[in-house]
Design a protein around this motif. Structure first.
Motif, PDB file in Angstrom:
ATOM      1  N   LEU A  39      29.487  10.019   2.013  1.00  6.17           N
ATOM      2  CA  LEU A  39      30.815   9.583   1.566  1.00  6.17           C
ATOM      3  C   LEU A  39      31.867   9.671   2.667  1.00  6.17           C
ATOM      4  O   LEU A  39      32.689   8.760   2.818  1.00  6.17           O
ATOM      5  CB  LEU A  39      31.256  10.412   0.345  1.00  6.17           C
ATOM      6  CG  LEU A  39      32.576   9.972  -0.285  1.00  6.17           C
ATOM      7  CD1 LEU A  39      32.501   8.542  -0.810  1.00  6.17           C
ATOM      8  CD2 LEU A  39      32.978  10.928  -1.410  1.00  6.17           C
ATOM      9  N   ASN A  40      31.877  10.743   3.456  1.00  4.02           N
ATOM     10  CA  ASN A  40      32.924  10.873   4.474  1.00  4.02           C
ATOM     11  C   ASN A  40      32.902   9.707   5.458  1.00  4.02           C
ATOM     12  O   ASN A  40      33.947   9.168   5.828  1.00  4.02           O
ATOM     13  CB  ASN A  40      32.783  12.199   5.241  1.00  4.02           C
ATOM     14  CG  ASN A  40      33.291  13.369   4.424  1.00  4.02           C
ATOM     15  OD1 ASN A  40      33.835  13.178   3.340  1.00  4.02           O
ATOM     16  ND2 ASN A  40      33.094  14.576   4.925  1.00  4.02           N
ATOM     17  N   LYS A  41      31.691   9.305   5.890  1.00  6.63           N
ATOM     18  CA  LYS A  41      31.576   8.174   6.829  1.00  6.63           C
ATOM     19  C   LYS A  41      32.050   6.883   6.160  1.00  6.63           C
ATOM     20  O   LYS A  41      32.760   6.064   6.774  1.00  6.63           O
ATOM     21  CB  LYS A  41      30.120   8.020   7.293  1.00  6.63           C
ATOM     22  CG  LYS A  41      29.876   6.862   8.235  1.00  6.63           C
ATOM     23  CD  LYS A  41      30.623   7.053   9.558  1.00  6.63           C
ATOM     24  CE  LYS A  41      30.582   5.794  10.406  1.00  6.63           C
ATOM     25  NZ  LYS A  41      31.327   5.962  11.667  1.00  6.63           N
ATOM     26  N   ILE A  42      31.668   6.703   4.887  1.00  6.94           N
ATOM     27  CA  ILE A  42      32.074   5.486   4.175  1.00  6.94           C
ATOM     28  C   ILE A  42      33.598   5.441   4.055  1.00  6.94           C
ATOM     29  O   ILE A  42      34.229   4.402   4.307  1.00  6.94           O
ATOM     30  CB  ILE A  42      31.412   5.435   2.777  1.00  6.94           C
ATOM     31  CG1 ILE A  42      29.883   5.335   2.916  1.00  6.94           C
ATOM     32  CG2 ILE A  42      31.950   4.263   1.967  1.00  6.94           C
ATOM     33  CD1 ILE A  42      29.118   5.537   1.612  1.00  6.94           C
ATOM     34  N   LEU A  43      34.202   6.577   3.709  1.00  8.56           N
ATOM     35  CA  LEU A  43      35.666   6.616   3.563  1.00  8.56           C
ATOM     36  C   LEU A  43      36.357   6.405   4.902  1.00  8.56           C
ATOM     37  O   LEU A  43      37.425   5.786   4.976  1.00  8.56           O
ATOM     38  CB  LEU A  43      36.100   7.944   2.932  1.00  8.56           C
ATOM     39  CG  LEU A  43      35.580   8.193   1.518  1.00  8.56           C
ATOM     40  CD1 LEU A  43      36.091   9.528   0.983  1.00  8.56           C
ATOM     41  CD2 LEU A  43      35.965   7.058   0.569  1.00  8.56           C
ATOM     42  N   GLU A  44      35.738   6.903   5.976  1.00  9.58           N
ATOM     43  CA  GLU A  44      36.283   6.669   7.326  1.00  9.58           C
ATOM     44  C   GLU A  44      36.333   5.159   7.602  1.00  9.58           C
ATOM     45  O   GLU A  44      37.319   4.640   8.119  1.00  9.58           O
ATOM     46  CB  GLU A  44      35.376   7.378   8.340  1.00  9.58           C
ATOM     47  CG  GLU A  44      35.841   7.351   9.766  1.00  9.58           C
ATOM     48  CD  GLU A  44      34.765   7.969  10.663  1.00  9.58           C
ATOM     49  OE1 GLU A  44      34.387   9.140  10.436  1.00  9.58           O
ATOM     50  OE2 GLU A  44      34.274   7.271  11.565  1.00  9.58           O
ATOM     51  N   LYS A  45      35.259   4.460   7.215  1.00  8.63           N
ATOM     52  CA  LYS A  45      35.222   2.999   7.426  1.00  8.63           C
ATOM     53  C   LYS A  45      36.282   2.309   6.559  1.00  8.63           C
ATOM     54  O   LYS A  45      36.947   1.381   7.018  1.00  8.63           O
ATOM     55  CB  LYS A  45      33.833   2.426   7.099  1.00  8.63           C
ATOM     56  CG  LYS A  45      32.728   2.828   8.048  1.00  8.63           C
ATOM     57  CD  LYS A  45      32.981   2.443   9.479  1.00  8.63           C
ATOM     58  CE  LYS A  45      33.082   0.942   9.707  1.00  8.63           C
ATOM     59  NZ  LYS A  45      33.371   0.630  11.130  1.00  8.63           N
ATOM     60  N   VAL A  46      36.456   2.753   5.310  1.00  7.70           N
ATOM     61  CA  VAL A  46      37.478   2.147   4.445  1.00  7.70           C
ATOM     62  C   VAL A  46      38.853   2.317   5.097  1.00  7.70           C
ATOM     63  O   VAL A  46      39.655   1.369   5.157  1.00  7.70           O
ATOM     64  CB  VAL A  46      37.469   2.779   3.024  1.00  7.70           C
ATOM     65  CG1 VAL A  46      38.641   2.263   2.202  1.00  7.70           C
ATOM     66  CG2 VAL A  46      36.149   2.494   2.308  1.00  7.70           C
ATOM     67  N   GLY A  47      39.119   3.518   5.621  1.00  8.99           N
ATOM     68  CA  GLY A  47      40.404   3.771   6.282  1.00  8.99           C
ATOM     69  C   GLY A  47      40.608   2.866   7.488  1.00  8.99           C
ATOM     70  O   GLY A  47      41.682   2.284   7.676  1.00  8.99           O
ATOM     71  N   GLU A  48      39.559   2.740   8.315  1.00 11.00           N
ATOM     72  CA  GLU A  48      39.639   1.862   9.506  1.00 11.00           C
ATOM     73  C   GLU A  48      39.926   0.422   9.096  1.00 11.00           C
ATOM     74  O   GLU A  48      40.794  -0.248   9.672  1.00 11.00           O
ATOM     75  CB  GLU A  48      38.280   1.849  10.232  1.00 11.00           C
ATOM     76  CG  GLU A  48      38.064   2.943  11.244  1.00 11.00           C
ATOM     77  CD  GLU A  48      36.642   2.834  11.810  1.00 11.00           C
ATOM     78  OE1 GLU A  48      36.059   3.883  12.040  1.00 11.00           O
ATOM     79  OE2 GLU A  48      36.117   1.705  12.000  1.00 11.00           O
ATOM     80  N   GLU A  49      39.167  -0.043   8.103  1.00  9.35           N
ATOM     81  CA  GLU A  49      39.310  -1.452   7.688  1.00  9.35           C
ATOM     82  C   GLU A  49      40.679  -1.690   7.057  1.00  9.35           C
ATOM     83  O   GLU A  49      41.247  -2.773   7.190  1.00  9.35           O
ATOM     84  CB  GLU A  49      38.191  -1.850   6.721  1.00  9.35           C
ATOM     85  CG  GLU A  49      36.778  -1.695   7.267  1.00  9.35           C
ATOM     86  CD  GLU A  49      36.495  -2.468   8.548  1.00  9.35           C
ATOM     87  OE1 GLU A  49      37.305  -3.313   8.950  1.00  9.35           O
ATOM     88  OE2 GLU A  49      35.445  -2.198   9.158  1.00  9.35           O
ATOM     89  N   CYS A  50      41.203  -0.682   6.387  1.00 14.12           N
ATOM     90  CA  CYS A  50      42.534  -0.803   5.782  1.00 14.12           C
ATOM     91  C   CYS A  50      43.579  -1.004   6.879  1.00 14.12           C
ATOM     92  O   CYS A  50      44.429  -1.900   6.800  1.00 14.12           O
ATOM     93  CB  CYS A  50      42.824   0.455   4.969  1.00 14.12           C
ATOM     94  SG  CYS A  50      44.361   0.343   4.075  1.00 14.12           S
ATOM     95  N   THR A  51      43.496  -0.183   7.926  1.00 15.00           N
ATOM     96  CA  THR A  51      44.443  -0.315   9.037  1.00 15.00           C
ATOM     97  C   THR A  51      44.313  -1.682   9.698  1.00 15.00           C
ATOM     98  O   THR A  51      45.322  -2.344  10.008  1.00 15.00           O
ATOM     99  CB  THR A  51      44.168   0.796  10.091  1.00 15.00           C
ATOM    100  OG1 THR A  51      44.248   2.054   9.443  1.00 15.00           O
ATOM    101  CG2 THR A  51      45.166   0.736  11.223  1.00 15.00           C
ATOM    102  N   GLU A  52      43.061  -2.141   9.902  1.00 20.45           N
ATOM    103  CA  GLU A  52      42.848  -3.452  10.534  1.00 20.45           C
ATOM    104  C   GLU A  52      43.410  -4.575   9.667  1.00 20.45           C
ATOM    105  O   GLU A  52      43.970  -5.554  10.167  1.00 20.45           O
ATOM    106  CB  GLU A  52      41.350  -3.658  10.827  1.00 20.45           C
ATOM    107  CG  GLU A  52      40.912  -2.830  12.034  1.00 20.45           C
ATOM    108  CD  GLU A  52      39.398  -2.761  12.220  1.00 20.45           C
ATOM    109  OE1 GLU A  52      38.685  -3.586  11.634  1.00 20.45           O
ATOM    110  OE2 GLU A  52      38.951  -1.867  12.958  1.00 20.45           O
ATOM    111  N   MET A  53      43.310  -4.409   8.352  1.00 19.68           N
ATOM    112  CA  MET A  53      43.854  -5.430   7.444  1.00 19.68           C
ATOM    113  C   MET A  53      45.386  -5.463   7.547  1.00 19.68           C
ATOM    114  O   MET A  53      46.004  -6.540   7.581  1.00 19.68           O
ATOM    115  CB  MET A  53      43.385  -5.129   6.016  1.00 19.68           C
ATOM    116  CG  MET A  53      43.835  -6.127   4.980  1.00 19.68           C
ATOM    117  SD  MET A  53      45.382  -5.585   4.247  1.00 19.68           S
ATOM    118  CE  MET A  53      45.575  -6.800   2.973  1.00 19.68           C
TER     119      MET A  53
END
Ligand SMILES: N=c1c2ncn([C@@H]3O[C@H](COP(=O)(O)OP(=O)(O)OP(=O)(O)O)[C@@H](O)[C@H]3O)c2ncn1[C@@H]1O[C@H](COP(=O)(O)O)[C@@H](O)[C@H]1O
Length: 117
Positions: A39-53
């Motif tokens: 989960l931590n890695k998945i949430l890290e990716k969600v955070g990254e993608e949110c910033t990129e969006m």
């Protein structure tokens, strides 16, 4: 070459793929590698993608070209779906919540919340 899929079928089909990837080899599948990392890695990716969006939206506002915004939003939706899948949830759960809110003004809902507290 990937086969065409009707946009109305995408969420359901993707949900099935994400579920199946829980049992797949992490070396042969990106989604399996995310489930495997946890989960931590998945949430890290969600955070990254949110910033990129967010950055893509600001760029689109300046340039008038929304291609990157669509691309980054797809990345954000995709990784959010992986997060939901990892937690045993799926797009239907979110769609049900949006359906529950349908026709309920956001301002009225906020006012009702305030009068309850
Ligand atoms: N929709 C997607 C999708 N969107 C984005 N991505 C991947 O998400 C990753 C995005 O990460 P970044 O942009 O941060 O790129 P990166 O630097 O390579 O990422 P990291 O090294 O930081 O993890 C890329 O590897 C993309 O290929 C996706 N990977 C898979 N899917 C769907 O999931 C299905 C299953 O994929 P696999 O599990 O890989 O077979 C596919 O058939 C698609 O339908």
């Amino acid at each position: 070459m990937s086969k065409a899929i009707d946009t109305r079928d995408v969420l359901g089909a993707l949900t099935d793929v994400l579920e199946a990837r829980k049992a797949a080899d992490p070396d042969s599948s990106y989604v399996a590698s995310l489930h495997h990392k946890g989960l931590n890695k998945i949430l890290e990716k969600v955070g990254e993608e949110c910033t990129e969006m967010l950055l893509a939206a600001k760029d689109a506002q300046q340039t008038g070209n929304a291609d990157e915004l669509v691309y980054e939003t797809a990345d954000l939706w995709f990784h959010s779906l992986v997060a939901l899948s990892h937690m045993g949830l799926g797009p239907d759960d979110v769609l049900r919540e949006l359906a529950r809110r349908f026709d309920l003004s956001g301002l009225e809902e906020k006012a009702a919340r305030k009068s309850q507290s």
